[in-house]
Design an enzyme around this catalytic site. Structure first.
Site, PDB file in Angstrom:
ATOM      1  CG  ASP A 134      -5.360   2.634   0.817  1.00 12.09           C
ATOM      2  OD1 ASP A 134      -5.946   1.632   0.465  1.00 12.09           O
ATOM      3  OD2 ASP A 134      -4.386   2.252   1.449  1.00 12.09           O
TER       4      ASP A 134
ATOM      5  CG  MET B  33      -8.558   7.083   2.577  1.00 12.01           C
ATOM      6  SD  MET B  33      -7.595   6.964   4.101  1.00 12.01           S
ATOM      7  CE  MET B  33      -6.603   5.429   3.999  1.00 12.01           C
TER       8      MET B  33
ATOM      9  CG  MET C  73     -11.368   3.257   1.506  1.00 10.80           C
ATOM     10  SD  MET C  73      -9.976   3.100   2.769  1.00 10.80           S
ATOM     11  CE  MET C  73      -8.698   3.424   1.508  1.00 10.80           C
TER      12      MET C  73
ATOM     13  CG  ASP D 280      -6.724  -2.680   2.700  1.00 12.19           C
ATOM     14  OD1 ASP D 280      -5.400  -2.840   3.311  1.00 12.19           O
ATOM     15  OD2 ASP D 280      -7.135  -2.058   1.678  1.00 12.19           O
TER      16      ASP D 280
ATOM     17  CB  SER E 157      -0.762   0.023   1.354  1.00  4.27           C
ATOM     18  OG  SER E 157      -1.713   1.178   1.086  1.00  4.27           O
TER      19      SER E 157
HETATM   20  C1  DX5 Z   1      -6.735   1.180   5.372  1.00  4.88           C
HETATM   21  C2  DX5 Z   1      -6.028   1.057   3.858  1.00  4.88           C
HETATM   22  C3  DX5 Z   1      -4.987   0.010   3.987  1.00  4.88           C
HETATM   23  C4  DX5 Z   1      -3.915   0.559   4.448  1.00  4.88           C
HETATM   24  C5  DX5 Z   1      -3.251  -0.917   5.039  1.00  4.88           C
HETATM   25  O1  DX5 Z   1      -7.855   2.030   5.349  1.00  4.88           O
HETATM   26  O2  DX5 Z   1      -7.336   0.651   2.866  1.00  4.88           O
HETATM   27  O3  DX5 Z   1      -4.926  -0.339   2.244  1.00  4.88           O
HETATM   28  O4  DX5 Z   1      -2.921   1.073   3.701  1.00  4.88           O
HETATM   29  O5  DX5 Z   1      -2.115  -0.592   5.693  1.00  4.88           O
HETATM   30  P1  DX5 Z   1      -1.598  -1.560   6.754  1.00  4.88           P
HETATM   31  O6  DX5 Z   1      -1.122  -2.677   5.935  1.00  4.88           O
HETATM   32  O7  DX5 Z   1      -0.529  -0.887   7.516  1.00  4.88           O
HETATM   33  O8  DX5 Z   1      -2.582  -2.144   7.739  1.00  4.88           O
HETATM   34 ZN    ZN Z   2      -6.580  -0.050   1.010  1.00  2.78          ZN
END
Ligand code: DX5
Ligand code: ZN
Length: 214
Positions: free
Chosen positions: A32, A34, A65, A174, A7
């Site tokens: 990602d 957001m 997201m 994830d 990620s």
């Molecule tokens: C969380 C994201 C993930 C995040 C995962 O909302 O969708 O993709 O980057 O990070 P780790 O592997 O650190 O939990």
């Molecule tokens: Zn993610």
């Protein structure tokens, strides 16, 4: 075969090129997005995706997201995403169907994600149309959270639904993935593993990617 999707939100954006080179053995790069509304955080958008597209041939796996993904799914497909994933909780079914066809019409793969409190059954109306299911094993919004063990049975349920329908659908997981939790989700049926903090905190990221793949 197990595929690893580091990620990129856990990378140092001041040296994006080097960071991408350091994960060259990964099949995917997870991106990602957001919006500060679907999740209580903001992150990456179109300009960064376009920059990434220029410097790598790795599969760009975009995780939206955001509320109303139907408004933006097509633009992410056109900005360089190979796969566009959005949340079943984020729109009305009719708009989810539209977003799915928009991504497919752009020639990209499409997926749906479920948050920890959403049951596997919420995916049933869409499984025949999508390429990947993304099961969240943390509440979406932040990297570096603790893996939610109670989500493992849901991965197995998703696998059952996919197998029962004979669908060609990957299962991606994830949140909180490390070599220990990777084993558990793979045993439950996952074949694409997102890992942010666990990969980027390593000095040798490609070695960690190999370790996560098992
Ligand atoms: C969380 C994201 C993930 C995040 C995962 O909302 O969708 O993709 O980057 O990070 P780790 O592997 O650190 O939990
Ligand atoms: Zn993610």
């Amino acid at each position: 075969m197990i595929k690893i999707a580091p990620s990129i939100i856990s990378a140092d954006f001041a040296k994006l090129g080097e960071e991408v080179q350091s994960i060259s053995d990964a099949e995917y790069i997870h991106f990602d997005v957001m919006d500060g509304s679907f999740v209580p955080n903001m992150s990456l958008g179109f300009p960064l995706l376009q920059s990434l597209r220029k410097i790598t041939d790795q599969v760009l796996d975009v995780h939206l997201m955001i509320v109303n993904p139907v408004k933006y799914a097509k633009r992410f497909a056109e900005a360089g995403a190979d796969i566009v994933v959005f949340h079943v909780e984020a729109d009305q079914p009719q708009d989810l169907f539209t977003a799915i066809s928009d991504v497919k019409a752009a020639g990209r793969k499409v997926g749906l994600s479920i948050k920890p409190k959403t049951p596997a059954s919420a995916l049933i109306p869409y499984l025949h149309l999508i390429d990947v299911v993304l099961v969240m094993t943390v509440e979406p919004g932040f990297g570096g959270q603790k893996f939610m063990e109670d989500q493992v049975p849901k991965i197995a349920e998703v696998k059952k639904l996919i197998d029962a329908g004979g669908y060609a659908c990957d299962i991606e997981v994830d949140g909180g993935i490390n070599p220990d939790t990777a084993k558990k989700v793979v045993a439950a049926g996952a074949n694409i593993l997102v890992a942010g903090s666990d990969v980027f905190k390593q000095a040798d990221r490609n070695a960690r990617i190999a370790q996560l793949r098992g």
